[in-house]
Design an enzyme around this catalytic site. Sequence first.
Site, PDB file in Angstrom:
ATOM      1  N   ILE A 148      37.733  26.827 -43.695  1.00 59.59           N
ATOM      2  CA  ILE A 148      38.992  27.410 -43.250  1.00 59.59           C
ATOM      3  C   ILE A 148      38.933  28.906 -43.529  1.00 59.59           C
ATOM      4  O   ILE A 148      38.167  29.354 -44.386  1.00 59.59           O
ATOM      5  CB  ILE A 148      40.216  26.760 -43.934  1.00 59.59           C
ATOM      6  CG1 ILE A 148      40.085  26.803 -45.450  1.00 59.59           C
ATOM      7  CG2 ILE A 148      40.391  25.322 -43.456  1.00 59.59           C
ATOM      8  CD1 ILE A 148      41.281  26.180 -46.172  1.00 59.59           C
ATOM      9  N   ASP A 149      39.714  29.672 -42.799  1.00 54.77           N
ATOM     10  CA  ASP A 149      39.677  31.123 -42.930  1.00 54.77           C
ATOM     11  C   ASP A 149      39.968  31.570 -44.356  1.00 54.77           C
ATOM     12  O   ASP A 149      40.648  30.881 -45.121  1.00 54.77           O
ATOM     13  CB  ASP A 149      40.705  31.773 -42.000  1.00 54.77           C
ATOM     14  CG  ASP A 149      40.350  31.637 -40.534  1.00 54.77           C
ATOM     15  OD1 ASP A 149      39.172  31.387 -40.235  1.00 54.77           O
ATOM     16  OD2 ASP A 149      41.254  31.772 -39.691  1.00 54.77           O
ATOM     17  N   LYS A 150      39.479  32.737 -44.673  1.00 60.78           N
ATOM     18  CA  LYS A 150      39.691  33.322 -45.998  1.00 60.78           C
ATOM     19  C   LYS A 150      41.158  33.288 -46.399  1.00 60.78           C
ATOM     20  O   LYS A 150      41.503  32.911 -47.529  1.00 60.78           O
ATOM     21  CB  LYS A 150      39.188  34.774 -46.004  1.00 60.78           C
ATOM     22  CG  LYS A 150      39.529  35.558 -47.265  1.00 60.78           C
ATOM     23  CD  LYS A 150      39.119  37.008 -47.143  1.00 60.78           C
ATOM     24  CE  LYS A 150      39.561  37.813 -48.353  1.00 60.78           C
ATOM     25  NZ  LYS A 150      39.215  39.249 -48.228  1.00 60.78           N
TER      26      LYS A 150
END
Length: 338
Positions: A148-150
């Site tokens: 998942i994105d940062k």
Amino acid sequence: MSPEDRGEELSDFAYKVAADDAGKRLDAVLAGQLDTISRNRVQALIKAGEVTVNGGKIVEAKYRVNEGDELVLVLPEPEDADPQPEDIPITVVYEDEHLIVVDKPAGLVVHPGAGNWTGTLVNALLHHCGDSLAGIGGVKRPGIVHRIDKDTSGLLVVAKTDLAHQGLSAQFADHGRTGPLERAYSALVWGAPASLKGTIDANLARSNANRLKIAVVKTSGRHAITHWQVKERYGPEDEPPLASLIECRLETGRTHQIRVHMAHIGHPLIGDDDYGAGYKTKVNRLDEPLKSTVAGFSRQALHAGLLAFEHPATGETMRFESDYPADFAELLETLRKF
């Protein structure tokens, strides 16, 4: 599995030629914008076909650019050292000899990559798991089967054995079409769709206007499907909704998929400066305390709160839920009071 399927970070450099750079050589302009790369290196990348101007490949370093030209340089990842264990605190939701489920905080990058060679979840997992994780699924991203994105918070499962890596990777490649895999995200978005639920079926590809972003495309691109459902709406009853809580379920797993799809239907995520920048002025018109809470929310309002999959060794269906992190919960409660 392709980089787009894994949802990897993009590592291109994009630049729109300013007036004072017009007429200059392509290599000189790029080298001037990239302090960490030499002009000789830029010339080699141009010759290798890693540079486009307005979408067309240019292999001549002496090419003269014009004002407004869109330059894109693909920056290959350097050959870095193997990721090292780092004592970074992580929240372990479940762990056995085959896999580990963690609740990732916003701000933590999943695996090493350009600009983030240390301080990642992989570094933390190597410290936590020791030798049991080393080399599983590859040296650079041991155990990682999805990401998942940062700046997205929530649940991730990581493989600790080759058997688990193969089994989990197959489930994520299948996207739950034939098995128990589920991924549900909570998103706080601007406005509210007219209906209570729907499906977004829109292909995604890198944006021609900004190659660091993803865009919906009519042709080509990668197939992407997001199912959404409105859970709550916020705002005065006699006015259009100011915002809403949306549950998104993925049928595919593309880079920035939920963020781009929700913006595509006119409801970008609160705090998403990449795909909802046009809503920044809206914040200034809000009443307190909502104005301060939204202004202080420094990431996209997205939380991976549900993860279910078949245990690759036992066949048992594993299901995990994650509470909202403090910043998301605060924003949610402030919206509910509005």
